[in-house]
Design a protein around this motif. Structure first.
Motif, PDB file in Angstrom:
ATOM      1  N   UNK A  94       0.839  -1.191   0.000  1.00  0.00           N
ATOM      2  CA  UNK A  94       0.000   0.000   0.000  1.00  0.00           C
ATOM      3  C   UNK A  94       0.872   1.238   0.000  1.00  0.00           C
ATOM      4  N   UNK A  95       0.520   2.207  -0.833  1.00  0.00           N
ATOM      5  CA  UNK A  95       1.227   3.482  -0.752  1.00  0.00           C
ATOM      6  C   UNK A  95       0.222   4.626  -0.845  1.00  0.00           C
ATOM      7  N   UNK A  96       0.571   5.714  -0.175  1.00  0.00           N
ATOM      8  CA  UNK A  96      -0.271   6.910  -0.201  1.00  0.00           C
ATOM      9  C   UNK A  96       0.480   7.935  -1.032  1.00  0.00           C
ATOM     10  N   UNK A  97      -0.119   8.374  -2.129  1.00  0.00           N
ATOM     11  CA  UNK A  97       0.593   9.293  -3.017  1.00  0.00           C
ATOM     12  C   UNK A  97      -0.153  10.620  -3.145  1.00  0.00           C
ATOM     13  N   UNK A  98       0.615  11.648  -3.457  1.00  0.00           N
ATOM     14  CA  UNK A  98       0.027  12.965  -3.620  1.00  0.00           C
ATOM     15  C   UNK A  98      -0.548  13.094  -5.023  1.00  0.00           C
ATOM     16  N   UNK A  99      -1.789  13.558  -5.107  1.00  0.00           N
ATOM     17  CA  UNK A  99      -2.450  13.755  -6.405  1.00  0.00           C
ATOM     18  C   UNK A  99      -3.043  15.176  -6.418  1.00  0.00           C
ATOM     19  N   UNK A 100      -3.379  15.684  -7.583  1.00  0.00           N
ATOM     20  CA  UNK A 100      -4.009  17.005  -7.625  1.00  0.00           C
ATOM     21  C   UNK A 100      -5.376  16.981  -6.935  1.00  0.00           C
ATOM     22  N   UNK A 101      -5.860  18.149  -6.532  1.00  0.00           N
ATOM     23  CA  UNK A 101      -7.228  18.220  -6.041  1.00  0.00           C
ATOM     24  C   UNK A 101      -8.210  17.947  -7.179  1.00  0.00           C
ATOM     25  N   UNK A 102      -7.891  18.443  -8.371  1.00  0.00           N
ATOM     26  CA  UNK A 102      -8.761  18.213  -9.523  1.00  0.00           C
ATOM     27  C   UNK A 102      -9.161  19.522 -10.176  1.00  0.00           C
ATOM     28  N   UNK A 103     -10.337  20.027  -9.794  1.00  0.00           N
ATOM     29  CA  UNK A 103     -10.808  21.292 -10.344  1.00  0.00           C
ATOM     30  C   UNK A 103     -10.956  22.287  -9.199  1.00  0.00           C
ATOM     31  N   UNK A 104     -10.282  23.410  -9.325  1.00  0.00           N
ATOM     32  CA  UNK A 104     -10.306  24.435  -8.274  1.00  0.00           C
ATOM     33  C   UNK A 104     -10.998  25.689  -8.805  1.00  0.00           C
TER      34      UNK A 104
ATOM     35  N   UNK B 213      -4.635  13.313  -1.799  1.00  0.00           N
ATOM     36  CA  UNK B 213      -3.853  12.079  -1.802  1.00  0.00           C
ATOM     37  C   UNK B 213      -4.731  10.949  -2.315  1.00  0.00           C
ATOM     38  N   UNK B 214      -4.083   9.847  -2.718  1.00  0.00           N
ATOM     39  CA  UNK B 214      -4.877   8.633  -2.876  1.00  0.00           C
ATOM     40  C   UNK B 214      -4.047   7.432  -2.440  1.00  0.00           C
TER      41      UNK B 214
ATOM     42  N   UNK C 164      -9.880   7.823  -7.452  1.00  0.00           N
ATOM     43  CA  UNK C 164     -10.641   7.401  -6.280  1.00  0.00           C
ATOM     44  C   UNK C 164      -9.732   7.360  -5.059  1.00  0.00           C
ATOM     45  N   UNK C 165     -10.341   7.308  -3.880  1.00  0.00           N
ATOM     46  CA  UNK C 165      -9.566   7.321  -2.639  1.00  0.00           C
ATOM     47  C   UNK C 165      -8.653   6.102  -2.545  1.00  0.00           C
ATOM     48  N   UNK C 166      -9.128   4.935  -3.001  1.00  0.00           N
ATOM     49  CA  UNK C 166      -8.309   3.725  -2.955  1.00  0.00           C
ATOM     50  C   UNK C 166      -8.424   3.011  -4.296  1.00  0.00           C
ATOM     51  N   UNK C 167      -7.289   2.711  -4.896  1.00  0.00           N
ATOM     52  CA  UNK C 167      -7.263   2.064  -6.202  1.00  0.00           C
ATOM     53  C   UNK C 167      -6.423   0.789  -6.084  1.00  0.00           C
ATOM     54  N   UNK C 168      -7.027  -0.339  -6.440  1.00  0.00           N
ATOM     55  CA  UNK C 168      -6.424  -1.656  -6.222  1.00  0.00           C
ATOM     56  C   UNK C 168      -6.029  -2.346  -7.522  1.00  0.00           C
ATOM     57  N   UNK C 169      -4.961  -3.119  -7.444  1.00  0.00           N
ATOM     58  CA  UNK C 169      -4.636  -4.083  -8.490  1.00  0.00           C
ATOM     59  C   UNK C 169      -4.716  -5.467  -7.858  1.00  0.00           C
ATOM     60  N   UNK C 170      -5.523  -6.319  -8.435  1.00  0.00           N
ATOM     61  CA  UNK C 170      -5.604  -7.729  -8.008  1.00  0.00           C
ATOM     62  C   UNK C 170      -5.853  -7.907  -6.509  1.00  0.00           C
ATOM     63  N   UNK C 171      -6.780  -7.133  -5.977  1.00  0.00           N
ATOM     64  CA  UNK C 171      -7.205  -7.323  -4.588  1.00  0.00           C
ATOM     65  C   UNK C 171      -8.638  -6.818  -4.448  1.00  0.00           C
ATOM     66  N   UNK C 172      -9.280  -7.252  -3.377  1.00  0.00           N
ATOM     67  CA  UNK C 172     -10.677  -6.900  -3.153  1.00  0.00           C
ATOM     68  C   UNK C 172     -10.810  -5.468  -2.641  1.00  0.00           C
TER      69      UNK C 172
END
Lengths: 413, 413
Positions: free
Chosen positions: A106-116, A402-403, B358-366
């Protein structure tokens, strides 16, 4: 679909491209800086039309000042955009990560907010500043400025769109709402496509956004800032700091609005301070004790004065019987922006920083330092006075989310 | 001042004490665990009254299930509170800091959010879970639960207040609104004293909060989750994962709702999957191609099905002509909670994790792993589906804010 809904849709599509645009974002920012410089004359002539309109409408000098662009301020704007290009790209940075006992990575990565969405008032430089920072963080932006600066804003926004397009990114990464009606503002505040709306302006605008928005917002900028001058302190330092915080730029949110003075030091301190403030014609609105010390020329402070962000050469002054009463006063009236204590007491310094619940809390320094540039954030998109998401000067990381990404090998739960 | 405004005022006072309560917070949490265990009979008898009322009102079994407390579930609740006590205290941690060129020493420290409102539905365990985590992060909390569980909630809240008071912290650190009218909910959504309001419940509650709140909110929990089964993948794994994501606990937000299957694999995969899902009597609502493969016993999927969080043994299935159409489907219909790809393609795995927003994005897991406990956060206060402040399972750090503390020696700007 209304025009603004369509902008939201286009912004969402642009945001998908920007999220993985990486180095191209810097290419776009440098192209923006170039196009602003190359078209300085066009921007100035549009700004001249805005200024003529504002002057005809008999608007205040301070307002005209904020609205005015010059060859130098446009160069500074372009330089600001180039500086944003040099900032570290926060996107796709891994913030944390682990391999769980079940083998999931599992990793938590920084992503854009999207539309501001940015809703702002009369400063045309916000158009470029805000767009640059949002773009660098991989976000699409929808701008809506005040009606007085609409021609300047639109000109800058259109140039930026051209620049972004010229490097192969979607021009809809930056969109500008020319309709300056109240309806367009309200519609933007409810546009579902927005991941966040940031208002930049005075208390009236902020309150209207809090009341009307149905999308996540970040409240910025309202600064009813306090300085407390403690019983024991370096009085010269206190005079310097109070003078600086009140008079170096009264129209900004980190300027001092209410001064609290311990009763033991007030009889000596206040006359010294008044002498200094008189040089800048600062109007003092004082409590009864302040007036007893400084004389009847001091206007009596009303209850309303304690809550007011004057943004002018006006200072509310209250003499307090104790440090704790100063803390209570701040807790009651502060907008949570910036507060300072001037003291020689280690204990009180510690207690002040621990107990005052504001975005920036100072010991023996001017509140005027609350600023992204001064704090070393590189650039700022406003100063948050809320506690959610971001607090104080907001830098580029505050324009991201983040996601979680999880790699498995067939795990089920 | 209304009763709820008064609660807000009391909560603010309590929050000031909690902000610097440090180890006493753990003492309070352990006292809460003790008092819940010691008063299990009282909690159960209040819960029995709630249950009798709910049964008389002819409410669904799933609802009754969520409402029901047992000796074991109360013990688990107490254990959960003890576990929160063992978490690292995030408050007063220094996040970053520097000495600026002008000599100002600046540090950014973690502070509590302040006052947190939680508005929730029928699960009485939320009362203790949410309060424990908020308290540990130094926040005062105002709880408002659903009317069906009001006696259970009130009993638990009152016990917690007693426990908090017994260790010398303010009992108003935890407050509970017994009035379950719509008006009390709306008033809480507009209570200025709240630094954040977190709704925990179904889409109806979340939408009402988005519409009515005038304070910062965190949207949680609505999960229209997707799994995409790619052209090349381990088909047995895909069946296992889809079956797990749909049937292991259909009533929760990380359960699968829509399955997307690549056209090349669908004719072989879908019959295998159906055989497995039939064992749990899962209703399949399929697109035309799905029905062509599985037969007319499959209900035709409507446009609405693609947007629906069934929270039940129902699965919408669409056969897609390409990976990109799957990405578009997810971009259009997902609530941004959890999505998974089952694939053997490195390229598609990478593209999926990069592009799915999305908040959580998976590869090959539930998708069922999206949970604070599973992610190793210790405890969670909900799963954020917005991008501001927190995204995905929210742990204790997400119940905090920050402030800047600046030490000077007379600096002015």
């Amino acid at each position: 679909m209304t025009e603004i809904e369509l902008m939201g849709k286009k912004a969402k599509s642009a945001a998908v491209v920007l999220a993985t645009a990486r180095n191209m974002k810097n290419t776009a920012l440098n192209a923006i800086a170039d196009i602003l410089i190359d078209n300085t004359d066009e921007i100035l002539s549009e700004n001249a039309i805005d200024l003529a309109g504002a002057k005809a409408a008999d608007i205040s000098d301070a307002f005209i000042d904020r609205l005015t662009l010059t060859r130098n301020s446009i160069a500074a704007m372009a330089e600001g955009v180039r500086k944003v290009a040099t900032l570290d790209d926060p996107i796709e940075k891994v913030i944390s990560g682990a391999t769980l006992p079940n083998g999931l990575e599992i990793k938590k990565v920084r992503v854009p907010l999207g539309v501001i969405g940015i809703i702002y008032e009369s400063r045309p430089n916000v158009t470029a500043d805000a767009a640059a920072l949002c773009l660098k963080a991989g976000n699409a932006i929808i701008l809506r400025g005040g009606k007085e600066s609409v021609r300047s804003n639109k000109c800058i926004a259109n140039l930026m769109r051209k620049a972004v397009k010229s490097v192969g990114l979607p021009e809809d990464s930056i969109q500008f709402i020319s309709d300056t009606s109240r309806e367009s503002a309200t519609e933007l505040m409810r546009l579902k496509a927005l991941d966040v709306l940031i208002p930049r302006g005075g208390a009236g605008l902020i309150n209207s956004v809090v009341e009307n928005a149905r999308v996540p917002i970040i409240q910025t900028g309202v600064g009813n800032c306090h300085i407390y001058v403690d019983k024991t302190c370096d009085m010269e330092m206190a005079v310097d700091i109070v003078n600086n915080a009140k008079t170096s730029k009264p129209s900004v949110c980190n300027a001092l609005e209410t001064l609290l003075v311990h009763k033991d030091i007030a009889p000596v301190f206040l006359p010294k301070l008044k002498e200094r403030l008189d040089r800048k014609n600062v109007e003092i609105r004082g409590c009864d004790i302040t007036r007893a010390i400084l004389g009847d020329s001091v206007v009596p402070a009303t209850e309303e004065d304690w809550s007011t962000e004057f943004l002018d050469y006006i200072l509310a002054v209250r003499v307090v019987p104790s440090f704790n009463v100063a803390l209570e006063h701040i807790a009651t009236y502060s907008s949570g922006h910036s507060e300072a204590i001037i003291t020689d007491s280690y204990e009180n310094a510690k207690k002040f920083t621990l107990n005052v619940d504001s975005a920036a809390v100072y010991v023996n320094a001017s509140t005027r330092f609350t600023d992204g540039g001064e704090f070393g954030l590189g650039a700022e998109v406003g100063i948050s006075t809320q506690k959610l998401h971001a607090r104080g000067p907001m830098g580029i990381n505050d324009l991201t989310s983040t996601k979680f990404i999880i790699y498995g090998t067939g795990q089920v739960r």
